[in-house]
Design an enzyme around this catalytic site. Structure first.
Site, PDB file in Angstrom:
ATOM      1  N   TYR A 144     -34.314  56.124 -20.518  1.00 51.94           N
ATOM      2  CA  TYR A 144     -33.258  56.238 -21.528  1.00 51.94           C
ATOM      3  C   TYR A 144     -32.930  57.706 -21.698  1.00 51.94           C
ATOM      4  CZ  TYR A 144     -30.967  56.187 -26.125  1.00 51.94           C
ATOM      5  OH  TYR A 144     -30.095  56.361 -27.162  1.00 51.94           O
ATOM      6  N   ASP A 238     -35.308  65.275 -18.262  1.00 56.49           N
ATOM      7  CA  ASP A 238     -35.044  64.910 -19.654  1.00 56.49           C
ATOM      8  C   ASP A 238     -36.379  64.971 -20.388  1.00 56.49           C
ATOM      9  OD1 ASP A 238     -34.582  63.822 -22.085  1.00 56.49           O
ATOM     10  OD2 ASP A 238     -33.506  62.046 -21.357  1.00 56.49           O
ATOM     11  N   LYS A 266     -35.997  66.181 -30.098  1.00 61.87           N
ATOM     12  CA  LYS A 266     -37.169  65.735 -30.855  1.00 61.87           C
ATOM     13  C   LYS A 266     -38.049  66.890 -31.369  1.00 61.87           C
ATOM     14  CE  LYS A 266     -36.796  61.012 -29.421  1.00 61.87           C
ATOM     15  NZ  LYS A 266     -36.343  60.449 -28.158  1.00 61.87           N
TER      16      LYS A 266
HETATM   17  C1  LIG Z   1     -34.860  60.191 -27.788  1.00 67.32           C
HETATM   18  C2  LIG Z   1     -34.430  60.474 -26.411  1.00 67.32           C
HETATM   19  C3  LIG Z   1     -33.107  60.835 -26.100  1.00 67.32           C
HETATM   20  C4  LIG Z   1     -32.012  60.837 -27.119  1.00 67.32           C
HETATM   21  O1  LIG Z   1     -32.223  61.754 -28.141  1.00 67.32           O
HETATM   22  P1  LIG Z   1     -31.457  61.541 -29.546  1.00 67.32           P
HETATM   23  O2  LIG Z   1     -31.874  62.713 -30.348  1.00 67.32           O
HETATM   24  O3  LIG Z   1     -31.934  60.229 -30.066  1.00 67.32           O
HETATM   25  O4  LIG Z   1     -30.004  61.536 -29.239  1.00 67.32           O
HETATM   26  C5  LIG Z   1     -32.820  61.188 -24.806  1.00 67.32           C
HETATM   27  N1  LIG Z   1     -33.761  61.165 -23.865  1.00 67.32           N
HETATM   28  C6  LIG Z   1     -35.028  60.810 -24.104  1.00 67.32           C
HETATM   29  C7  LIG Z   1     -36.042  60.845 -23.012  1.00 67.32           C
HETATM   30  C8  LIG Z   1     -35.406  60.431 -25.391  1.00 67.32           C
HETATM   31  O5  LIG Z   1     -36.668  60.051 -25.623  1.00 67.32           O
END
Ligand SMILES: *Cc1c(COP(=O)(O)O)cnc(C)c1O
Length: 430
Positions: A144, A238, A266
């Site tokens: 994701y 990511d 995060k």
């Molecule tokens: C949480 C997350 C996102 C999205 O971040 P948001 O702050 O919720 O937009 C993208 N990539 C990964 C791997 C994530 O865990």
């Protein structure tokens, strides 16, 4: 345990909010029952509106790595608040946080701050395309990367390997440049390069965290990076979930791999809305105002959020809790497996440092397909029993649990008792 006030707020919330939530996982759809409404949190504990207190293993899906309301972070945010909330102009705090971030990732010379992980990734993808002049991006099934159109494909949905939108409202055109590969399968990446000559790069969660925790096997990431170098394609890491969590320098530091572009979110904001993407100079020079790739944000680099980020990362560096996370993670893993064995429940635990989760399955879980073998009904029973025994977990089989540095031995004891009772409840299911 009573949930009356949560129940009332849920009903009230349904009127003017969609499903009474602002992010779908909070709706508890996959575990049933009503979502909990939270009143406050401190340290390792979170308290709902009915005054039930839980040991928090969600920690806002990762950001609260120091526990809630850490003194140093609260002080820094309050101090910033008194000077103004947003200026639409640069502040020194942005330079400070940028230095901390660039120092943590060896090949990152420059960084651009945004407001969320989603924004970080969508900008990182645009940057890969701007730098290479190519359009196609490979993503892995089950990973994701936020809710941008182009990557809402096989993002933990049932549409495992097809390049079909995983959400209504995403036009097929938006995903036509997205190719899907299988996690831990380098051949599935190579196959795309045989049929396409316009691949800008590959985006990956270096540790999968959004299909449950899935760990790269046998140097998968290293080999992927080496292969991409031979093709002139970029590795986009990511690290929104893993950055500053797996290690201060993210999963890349642990795995000994350096990505071309790194996306963060995060933990970087310590609970305030901060995202970031960064790379070496030659790549970042594509970004406006230095280059022709446009990306902007009214609230980007917000002074309160920057203060929260600086204080969180400074404290994190001081605490250096990664060895402790490993030890506590190992203890929790042992607790889960022992309880499963005692109550005769099939269970696999995947863990990488402070990210972990149990899968209710017999088979090992190394990709999205294998994650799908877990029994989500068992997870739902387990989840509610954990809640009733005072442990707040993410309400989905496919979300990671997160440790934080405020967890005490007493908290672990409480989790241990809850796990035993919850596993017993699972074993009694028909
Ligand atoms: C949480 C997350 C996102 C999205 O971040 P948001 O702050 O919720 O937009 C993208 N990539 C990964 C791997 C994530 O865990």
């Amino acid at each position: 345990m009573k949930f009356e006030k949560s129940q009332k707020l849920y009903e009230k919330g349904l009127v003017n909010l969609v499903g009474a939530v602002n992010s779908p996982v909070r709706a508890f759809s996959s575990v049933g029952g009503n979502p909990l409404f939270i009143k406050k949190a401190k340290g390792s504990k979170i308290v709902d509106v009915d005054d039930n207190e839980y040991v928090d293993l969600v920690v806002s899906y990762g950001p609260m790595i120091l526990g809630h309301r850490h003194k140093a972070v609260e002080k820094a945010a309050k101090k910033a608040l008194k000077k103004g909330y947003s200026f639409g102009a640069s502040t020194e705090a942005e330079i400070k946080l940028a230095k901390i971030v660039c120092d943590a990732f060896p090949e990152m010379d420059k960084v651009r701050f945004v407001n969320s992980g989603t924004e970080a990734v969508l900008s990182g993808i645009r940057l890969a395309r701007a730098f290479t002049g190519k359009d196609k991006i490979i993503k892995f099934s089950g990973c994701y990367h936020g809710h941008q159109d182009a990557l809402l494909v096989a993002a933990g949905s049932g549409l495992a390997t097809l390049s079909l939108p995983g959400s209504k409202g995403v036009p097929e055109g938006a995903v036509k440049n997205t190719l899907i590969a299988e996690y831990n399968n380098l051949e599935s990446v190579k196959a795309h390069f045989e049929t396409h000559d316009d691949i800008a790069g590959v985006i990956i969660e270096p540790i999968g965290g959004n299909m449950g925790v899935v760990i790269p096997q046998n140097n998968f990431l290293k080999e992927l990076k080496e292969f991409l170098e031979t093709k002139g394609a970029l590795l986009i890491a990511d690290e929104v979930m893993t950055g500053f969590r797996s290690m201060f320098g993210g999963a890349q530091e642990v795995l000994g791999v350096t990505a071309d572009i790194t996306c963060l979110g995060k933990v970087i904001g310590g609970g305030f809305p901060v995202g970031a993407y960064g790379a070496r100079n030659e790549i970042m020079e594509q970004v406006s105002p230095l280059g022709g790739m446009y990306q902007a944000g009214t609230l980007s680099g917000n002074p309160i959020a920057m203060a929260g980020g600086i204080a969180t990362l400074t404290e994190l560096k001081r605490q250096n809790p990664y060895q402790k996370f490993e030890e506590v993670g190992q203890i929790l893993e042992t607790i889960l497996l022992a309880a499963a064995k005692k109550h005769n429940v099939d269970l696999v635990v995947n863990r990488f440092g402070s990210m972990m989760n149990p899968f209710f399955t017999k088979s090992k879980v190394t990709n999205f397909e294998e994650a799908q073998t877990s029994d989500t009904k068992k997870f739902a029973v387990f989840f509610w029993e954990m809640i009733k025994n005072g442990v707040f977990l993410p309400p989905s089989q496919f979300e990671a649990w997160f440790l934080n540095s405020a967890l005490s031995d007493k908290d672990i004891k409480k989790i241990s008792i809850a796990v035993d009772k919850s596993m017993l409840a699972v074993s009694k299911m028909k």
